[in-house]
Enzyme design. Structure first.
Site, mmCIF file in Angstrom:
data_model
loop_
_atom_site.group_PDB
_atom_site.id
_atom_site.type_symbol
_atom_site.label_atom_id
_atom_site.label_comp_id
_atom_site.label_asym_id
_atom_site.label_seq_id
_atom_site.Cartn_x
_atom_site.Cartn_y
_atom_site.Cartn_z
ATOM 1 N N ASP A 27 0.834 -1.205 0.000
ATOM 2 C CA ASP A 27 0.000 0.000 0.000
ATOM 3 C C ASP A 27 0.865 1.250 0.000
ATOM 4 O O ASP A 27 1.488 1.579 1.009
ATOM 5 C CB ASP A 27 -0.902 -0.006 1.236
ATOM 6 C CG ASP A 27 -1.962 -1.092 1.148
ATOM 7 O OD1 ASP A 27 -2.667 -1.131 0.136
ATOM 8 O OD2 ASP A 27 -2.066 -1.905 2.087
ATOM 9 N N GLY A 136 -4.461 0.342 8.172
ATOM 10 C CA GLY A 136 -4.722 -1.074 8.380
ATOM 11 C C GLY A 136 -5.569 -1.243 9.632
ATOM 12 O O GLY A 136 -5.788 -0.293 10.391
ATOM 13 N N GLY A 137 -6.053 -2.457 9.818
ATOM 14 C CA GLY A 137 -6.738 -2.788 11.065
ATOM 15 C C GLY A 137 -8.162 -2.280 11.181
ATOM 16 O O GLY A 137 -8.727 -2.258 12.272
ATOM 17 N N ASP A 167 -9.901 -5.766 -0.605
ATOM 18 C CA ASP A 167 -8.848 -5.232 0.258
ATOM 19 C C ASP A 167 -9.451 -4.486 1.451
ATOM 20 O O ASP A 167 -10.142 -3.490 1.266
ATOM 21 C CB ASP A 167 -7.996 -4.283 -0.594
ATOM 22 C CG ASP A 167 -6.777 -3.746 0.134
ATOM 23 O OD1 ASP A 167 -6.471 -4.216 1.240
ATOM 24 O OD2 ASP A 167 -6.115 -2.854 -0.438
ATOM 25 N N GLY A 168 -9.188 -4.992 2.654
ATOM 26 C CA GLY A 168 -9.605 -4.269 3.855
ATOM 27 C C GLY A 168 -10.416 -5.131 4.805
ATOM 28 O O GLY A 168 -11.529 -5.529 4.480
ATOM 29 N N GLY A 169 -9.829 -5.457 5.944
ATOM 30 C CA GLY A 169 -10.583 -6.187 6.966
ATOM 31 C C GLY A 169 -10.933 -7.616 6.591
ATOM 32 O O GLY A 169 -11.853 -8.203 7.164
ATOM 33 N N GLY A 189 -4.014 -8.390 5.765
ATOM 34 C CA GLY A 189 -2.857 -7.787 6.432
ATOM 35 C C GLY A 189 -2.859 -8.154 7.895
ATOM 36 O O GLY A 189 -2.141 -9.060 8.335
HETATM 37 ZN ZN ZN Z 1 -4.243 -2.170 -0.401
#
Ligand code: ZN
Length: 208
Positions: A27, A136-137, A167-169, A189
């Site tokens: 990212d 993130g997170g 992408d995400g969570g 992630g």
């Molecule tokens: Zn990303």
């Protein structure tokens, strides 16, 4: 890689080389398009030197076209630009392809998938953001599953080979919902880096 310890990027990359993950998702943020700054190109280069997996570059920056040539030199496999950050998306995608890389387009949670309908034929990967880009997170936005379903229908109608990446969570709770809806690739992630055994967590997510 956003969830890795930035003081130990080489170790994180080496660790991931030995897991069944398919791509390394990086990212890149500029503090303008998103309210955070993460990897710059020297850090991407440092990861590239240790990486044995294809590099998936997610550019959360304004004017991504300025960096396409450098990313090609670094050896990126896939470059995803944001729909919301490009005035001339078609030109940017052609530039990425001309440099021999796969071209991706990321869309924010508030951006409908329909805006990509007339350009799907130029897109190798649509990156559906399931959190607001920047950190993130964050908690997964459940409506993302419906967006993936709509996008999959659109791709099937258009007859293109476009892949869907989310992408995400992403975690054990939502991975299967996303692949059932039509997702081809999942970015994880926190779920990986916080797991006691990251390699086992990747295997588990891929098997869901
Ligand atoms: Zn990303």
């Amino acid at each position: 890689m956003l969830s890795a310890d930035f003081g130990r990027l080489h170790e994180a990359t080496t660790m991931l080389n030995a897991t069944p993950c398919d791509w390394l998702h990086i990212d890149v943020m500029d503090g303008v398009f998103v309210p955070n700054i993460t990897f710059g190109l020297p850090a991407v280069e440092a990861v590239a030197r240790s990486a044995k997996k294809p590099l998936d570059l997610h550019l959360m920056i304004v004017h991504p076209e300025k960096f396409i040539d450098r990313l090609a030199e670094i050896g990126a496999f896939l470059v995803c630009v944001h729909y919301e950050a490009c005035d001339h998306l078609h030109r940017v995608l052609q530039h990425i392809h001309a440099k021999g890389m796969k071209a991706g387009v990321a869309i924010n949670p508030a951006t409908p998938v329909s805006v990509l309908e007339d350009i799907l034929y130029e897109i190798d990967v649509v990156l559906v953001m399931s959190v607001n880009p920047g950190f993130g997170g964050q908690q997964f936005i459940p409506h993302s599953v419906e967006k993936v379903r709509k996008l999959k229908e659109m791709i099937l109608r258009a007859g293109t080979q476009t892949l869907i990446e989310v992408d995400g969570g992403v975690n054990r709770q939502n991975a299967r919902l996303l692949t059932d809806a039509g997702a081809d690739a999942l970015v994880a992630g926190t779920a990986i880096f916080r797991a006691p055994d990251p390699a086992a967590e990747i295997t588990l997510l891929k098997g869901l």
